[in-house]
Design a protein around this motif. Structure first.
Motif, PDB file in Angstrom:
ATOM      1  N   PRO A  99       0.687  -1.139   0.030  1.00 29.26           N
ATOM      2  CA  PRO A  99       0.224  -0.178   0.062  1.00 29.26           C
ATOM      3  C   PRO A  99       0.815   1.215   0.111  1.00 29.26           C
ATOM      4  O   PRO A  99       2.193   1.098   0.335  1.00 29.26           O
ATOM      5  CB  PRO A  99      -0.824  -0.066   1.190  1.00 29.26           C
ATOM      6  CG  PRO A  99      -0.090  -0.819   2.402  1.00 29.26           C
ATOM      7  CD  PRO A  99       0.916  -1.915   1.301  1.00 29.26           C
ATOM      8  N   ASP A 100       0.268   2.131  -0.464  1.00 22.65           N
ATOM      9  CA  ASP A 100       1.072   3.654  -0.244  1.00 22.65           C
ATOM     10  C   ASP A 100       1.115   4.130   0.985  1.00 22.65           C
ATOM     11  O   ASP A 100       0.104   4.034   1.817  1.00 22.65           O
ATOM     12  CB  ASP A 100       0.079   4.573  -1.296  1.00 22.65           C
ATOM     13  CG  ASP A 100       0.742   5.949  -0.897  1.00 22.65           C
ATOM     14  OD1 ASP A 100       1.936   6.156  -1.668  1.00 22.65           O
ATOM     15  OD2 ASP A 100       0.315   6.781  -0.381  1.00 22.65           O
ATOM     16  N   PRO A 101       2.135   4.565   1.573  1.00 26.67           N
ATOM     17  CA  PRO A 101       2.318   4.983   3.085  1.00 26.67           C
ATOM     18  C   PRO A 101       1.432   6.164   3.301  1.00 26.67           C
ATOM     19  O   PRO A 101       1.028   5.998   4.604  1.00 26.67           O
ATOM     20  CB  PRO A 101       3.810   5.187   3.029  1.00 26.67           C
ATOM     21  CG  PRO A 101       4.434   4.599   1.793  1.00 26.67           C
ATOM     22  CD  PRO A 101       3.503   4.436   0.756  1.00 26.67           C
ATOM     23  N   VAL A 102       1.311   7.066   2.540  1.00 24.58           N
ATOM     24  CA  VAL A 102       0.656   8.114   2.782  1.00 24.58           C
ATOM     25  C   VAL A 102      -1.017   7.717   2.945  1.00 24.58           C
ATOM     26  O   VAL A 102      -1.787   8.220   3.717  1.00 24.58           O
ATOM     27  CB  VAL A 102       0.608   9.416   1.762  1.00 24.58           C
ATOM     28  CG1 VAL A 102      -0.158  10.683   2.314  1.00 24.58           C
ATOM     29  CG2 VAL A 102       2.159   9.670   1.765  1.00 24.58           C
ATOM     30  N   TYR A 103      -1.459   7.041   1.935  1.00 26.27           N
ATOM     31  CA  TYR A 103      -2.803   6.317   2.075  1.00 26.27           C
ATOM     32  C   TYR A 103      -2.991   5.702   3.346  1.00 26.27           C
ATOM     33  O   TYR A 103      -4.200   5.831   3.875  1.00 26.27           O
ATOM     34  CB  TYR A 103      -3.154   5.650   0.576  1.00 26.27           C
ATOM     35  CG  TYR A 103      -4.468   5.277   0.614  1.00 26.27           C
ATOM     36  CD1 TYR A 103      -5.296   5.594  -0.237  1.00 26.27           C
ATOM     37  CD2 TYR A 103      -4.900   3.786   1.068  1.00 26.27           C
ATOM     38  CE1 TYR A 103      -6.406   5.384  -0.229  1.00 26.27           C
ATOM     39  CE2 TYR A 103      -6.100   3.479   0.967  1.00 26.27           C
ATOM     40  CZ  TYR A 103      -7.139   4.091   0.273  1.00 26.27           C
ATOM     41  OH  TYR A 103      -8.302   3.766  -0.174  1.00 26.27           O
ATOM     42  N   VAL A 104      -2.137   4.823   3.735  1.00 26.15           N
ATOM     43  CA  VAL A 104      -2.205   3.909   4.977  1.00 26.15           C
ATOM     44  C   VAL A 104      -2.518   5.009   6.124  1.00 26.15           C
ATOM     45  O   VAL A 104      -3.368   4.654   6.912  1.00 26.15           O
ATOM     46  CB  VAL A 104      -0.932   3.193   5.209  1.00 26.15           C
ATOM     47  CG1 VAL A 104      -0.872   2.783   6.518  1.00 26.15           C
ATOM     48  CG2 VAL A 104      -0.772   2.084   4.010  1.00 26.15           C
ATOM     49  N   LYS A 105      -2.013   6.268   6.201  1.00 29.52           N
ATOM     50  CA  LYS A 105      -2.105   7.164   7.451  1.00 29.52           C
ATOM     51  C   LYS A 105      -3.419   7.682   7.369  1.00 29.52           C
ATOM     52  O   LYS A 105      -3.923   7.908   8.576  1.00 29.52           O
ATOM     53  CB  LYS A 105      -1.262   8.108   7.415  1.00 29.52           C
ATOM     54  CG  LYS A 105       0.584   7.863   7.307  1.00 29.52           C
ATOM     55  CD  LYS A 105       1.194   9.002   7.497  1.00 29.52           C
ATOM     56  CE  LYS A 105       2.631   8.613   7.479  1.00 29.52           C
ATOM     57  NZ  LYS A 105       3.092   7.675   8.637  1.00 29.52           N
ATOM     58  N   PHE A 106      -4.237   7.766   6.184  1.00 24.93           N
ATOM     59  CA  PHE A 106      -5.540   8.172   6.366  1.00 24.93           C
ATOM     60  C   PHE A 106      -6.327   7.084   6.547  1.00 24.93           C
ATOM     61  O   PHE A 106      -7.626   7.164   7.170  1.00 24.93           O
ATOM     62  CB  PHE A 106      -5.944   8.997   5.364  1.00 24.93           C
ATOM     63  CG  PHE A 106      -5.277  10.428   5.086  1.00 24.93           C
ATOM     64  CD1 PHE A 106      -6.295  11.661   5.530  1.00 24.93           C
ATOM     65  CD2 PHE A 106      -4.040  10.872   4.968  1.00 24.93           C
ATOM     66  CE1 PHE A 106      -5.972  12.671   5.631  1.00 24.93           C
ATOM     67  CE2 PHE A 106      -3.715  12.125   5.088  1.00 24.93           C
ATOM     68  CZ  PHE A 106      -4.743  13.145   5.517  1.00 24.93           C
ATOM     69  N   HIS A 107      -6.253   5.953   5.842  1.00 24.47           N
ATOM     70  CA  HIS A 107      -7.326   4.995   5.602  1.00 24.47           C
ATOM     71  C   HIS A 107      -7.130   3.503   6.505  1.00 24.47           C
ATOM     72  O   HIS A 107      -8.164   2.570   6.599  1.00 24.47           O
ATOM     73  CB  HIS A 107      -7.565   4.575   4.268  1.00 24.47           C
ATOM     74  CG  HIS A 107      -8.010   5.857   3.405  1.00 24.47           C
ATOM     75  ND1 HIS A 107      -9.475   6.148   3.592  1.00 24.47           N
ATOM     76  CD2 HIS A 107      -7.468   6.459   2.702  1.00 24.47           C
ATOM     77  CE1 HIS A 107      -9.657   7.102   2.771  1.00 24.47           C
ATOM     78  NE2 HIS A 107      -8.403   7.557   2.138  1.00 24.47           N
ATOM     79  N   TYR A 108      -6.066   3.224   6.662  1.00 19.53           N
ATOM     80  CA  TYR A 108      -5.726   2.118   7.385  1.00 19.53           C
ATOM     81  C   TYR A 108      -5.832   1.884   8.700  1.00 19.53           C
ATOM     82  O   TYR A 108      -5.051   2.560   9.668  1.00 19.53           O
ATOM     83  CB  TYR A 108      -4.516   1.497   6.967  1.00 19.53           C
ATOM     84  CG  TYR A 108      -4.214   0.847   5.553  1.00 19.53           C
ATOM     85  CD1 TYR A 108      -4.760   1.308   4.432  1.00 19.53           C
ATOM     86  CD2 TYR A 108      -3.501  -0.348   5.425  1.00 19.53           C
ATOM     87  CE1 TYR A 108      -4.864   0.630   3.395  1.00 19.53           C
ATOM     88  CE2 TYR A 108      -3.380  -0.921   4.332  1.00 19.53           C
ATOM     89  CZ  TYR A 108      -4.060  -0.484   3.022  1.00 19.53           C
ATOM     90  OH  TYR A 108      -4.134  -1.038   1.940  1.00 19.53           O
TER      91      TYR A 108
END
Length: 425
Positions: free
Chosen positions: A402-411
Motif C-alpha cells: 500500500p501507499d504509505p500516505v494512504y495508509v495514514k488516512f485509511h488503514y
C-alpha cells in the motif's frame, strides 16, 4: 437554493467554509486514491522480497487488482456522495422535504419523525445500487461473494426492520428531549445515547447477530481445550466459543470477540478454521486477547463517550443558531420545532470537517494492533502469528504494497510488512 441562506454574515461564512472544506476533502481523497492506485500498480509485477517465499505471484497480483478495483469504486462513491450531500444541503433538498412534510403533517413530533424516516429511505435507495455492485460485481469478480440475491434481500429486510424497531424509539426519545429538557437537553440526550450503545454491546451477541448468522458451539475438543487453556493463561473469561457460518456470505475469514461484560464470547469464522493450523488459530486468538489485556475496548468506549459528549454539546449550541440552517441551505421552521433538521444537518456536515483529523484515529488504531501483536508473540509463537497474518492478508486479498500516505488516512490495521517487521518474522 433557498434565498434566505445568505441572510447574514455568519451564514455566508458557514456556506463558504462548508463548500471549501468539501472541495478540499474531495481533492485530498482523490490525491490519496491516485497515490494508492499508482503505488499498488507499480509493485504488481513482483512479490516484495520479504514475502517472496510465502506469497505466490498470482495471489499478490490478485490482491493488487482487488485493491485497485475497490479504490476506483470508492472514487465513484465519493463523487456521488458529495453530489448527494450538496443536493441535501446547499441545493435545498432537505429544506424542500421538510417544507413538504410540514405542509402535509403540520408541525410536531409526527412531522419530525417523518422527516427522519424520509431522509433515511431516500438515502437508502440511493445506496442500494452501490451495495449491489460492491457485492455482486466486485466481490463476485474476485471470488469472494457467496451470497445469493435472495439472501441479500432477506438481510436487507431484517436490517431494515431492526432499524425501525431499534432506531425509531431512540430517535423519538432524543427528539422529545430536544424539545422538553430545556437548554441542557444535549446532556440528557448524550446519556441516553451512551446507555443505548452499551445496551447494544450487551444484546448484540445473543439477540441481534444470530438473526443474520448461525453460531454453533465449537465441537472440536482439541481446539476447545487449546483455546480454553490460552484464555485461562491470559486471565480471560468468555461466555462461550462459537463458530460462525461466515462462508454463507463471503470467502473472507476472521475471528473476533463480541459482547461486553458477562456477555463476551469468542467467535471464529468457519472459513478461518478451515485455513489455519492449530498454532495459527492460537496466535490469532492471542492477538484478540491482547486487545482485551491492553483494555483497548474500554479505551475506545471512553473515547466514544468523550467525543460524543462534545458532539452533543456542539449540536445543542448549533441547533439554536439560525445561521447554522441558512448557511447549509435550509429554511428553518418559524412556528414548528427544528430538532430533526438540526440532527440531520449535523450528521451530514460533521464527516466533511472530521476527515482531516482521520490520521489521528487511524494512528491510535494501528498502535493498538501493534500492541496486540506484541502480546500474541509473548503468549504464543511469533512464527505462527506471522504465517497466520500472511494467510489472512492473502485470504482477504489485502495488498502487501500500500501507499504509505494512504495508509495514514485509511488503514486501521498496519500493513503486513510493518507488522511482520515488528515481530521479526
Amino acid at each position: 437554493m433557498p434565498d434566505s441562506f445568505l441572510l447574514s454574515s455568519p451564514s455566508m461564512l458557514l456556506t463558504l467554509a462548508f463548500a471549501l472544506t468539501l472541495i478540499a476533502g474531495m481533492v485530498l481523497k482523490f490525491w490519496l486514491s491516485a497515490r494508492q492506485i499508482r503505488h499498488v500498480a507499480q509493485h504488481r509485477a513482483e512479490v516484495p522480497e520479504a514475502f517472496s517465499r510465502t506469497v505466490s505471484l498470482s495471489a499478490h497480483q490478485k490482491s493488487a487488482d482487488y485493491t485497485i478495483a475497490k479504490v476506483r469504486f470508492g472514487l465513484f462513491e465519493l463523487v456521488l456522495g458529495s453530489l448527494v450531500l450538496l443536493l441535501w444541503t446547499l441545493f435545498g433538498g432537505l429544506s424542500t422535504l421538510n417544507l413538504a412534510l410540514l405542509g402535509w403533517l403540520g408541525g410536531g413530533m409526527g412531522q419530525q419523525m417523518a422527516l427522519l424516516a424520509g431522509f433515511v429511505l431516500i438515502s437508502g435507495f440511493i445506496d442500494l445500487p452501490l451495495t449491489l455492485y460492491q457485492t455482486f460485481v466486485i466481490e463476485e469478480r474476485f471470488g469472494f461473494n457467496r451470497m445469493t440475491f435472495k439472501l441479500w434481500l432477506i438481510d436487507l429486510i431484517k436490517s431494515s426492520l431492526l432499524g425501525v424497531i431499534i432506531g425509531l424509539p431512540i430517535a423519538t426519545l432524543i427528539l422529545w428531549l430536544m424539545g422538553a429538557a430545556g437548554n441542557r437537553w444535549w446532556l440528557w440526550a448524550w446519556g441516553v445515547w451512551m446507555g443505548f450503545n452499551l445496551l447494544v454491546l450487551l444484546i448484540y451477541p445473543t439477540f441481534i447477530a444470530p438473526l443474520f448468522n448461525k453460531f454453533s458451539p465449537v465441537e472440536d475438543e482439541t481446539l476447545k481445550a487449546r483455546v480454553t487453556a490460552l484464555m485461562q493463561r491470559c486471565g480471560f473469561a468468555a461466555k462461550g466459543l462459537f463458530v460462525m457460518d461466515g462462508s454463507r456470505r463471503s470467502a473472507h475469514a476472521n475471528a473476533y470477540f463480541t459482547g461486553f461484560g458477562a456477555a463476551k464470547r469468542v467467535v471464529f469464522y468457519d472459513t478461518l478454521l478451515a485455513k489455519l493450523s492449530a498454532g495459527e488459530v492460537d496466535a490469532v486468538l492471542a492477538h484478540e486477547l491482547g486487545h482485551f489485556k491492553h483494555k483497548h475496548l474500554v479505551k475506545r468506549i471512553v473515547s466514544m463517550f468523550a467525543l460524543s459528549l462534545l458532539g452533543f454539546a456542539l449540536l445543542g449550541w448549533l441547533a439554536t443558531q439560525l445561521w447554522f440552517y441558512h448557511g447549509l441551505g435550509v429554511q428553518p421552521n418559524l412556528n414548528a420545532p427544528n430538532d430533526a433538521l438540526a440532527l440531520l444537518l449535523f450528521m451530514l456536515t460533521v464527516p466533511v470537517f472530521s476527515f482531516f483529523i482521520a490520521p489521528v484515529f487511524t494512528w491510535f488504531s494501528r498502535k493498538h494492533e501493534f500492541q496486540a501483536d506484541a502480546y500474541a508473540v509473548a503468549q504464543t509463537s511469533g512464527q505462527d502469528l506471522g504465517t497466520a497474518l500472511l494467510k489472512l492478508y492473502e485470504d482477504n486479498a489485502s495488498t502487501l504494497t500500500p501507499d504509505p500516505v494512504y495508509v495514514k488516512f485509511h488503514y486501521s490495521h498496519p500493513p503486513a510488512s510493518e507488522r511482520l517487521a515488528r515481530m521479526r518474522v
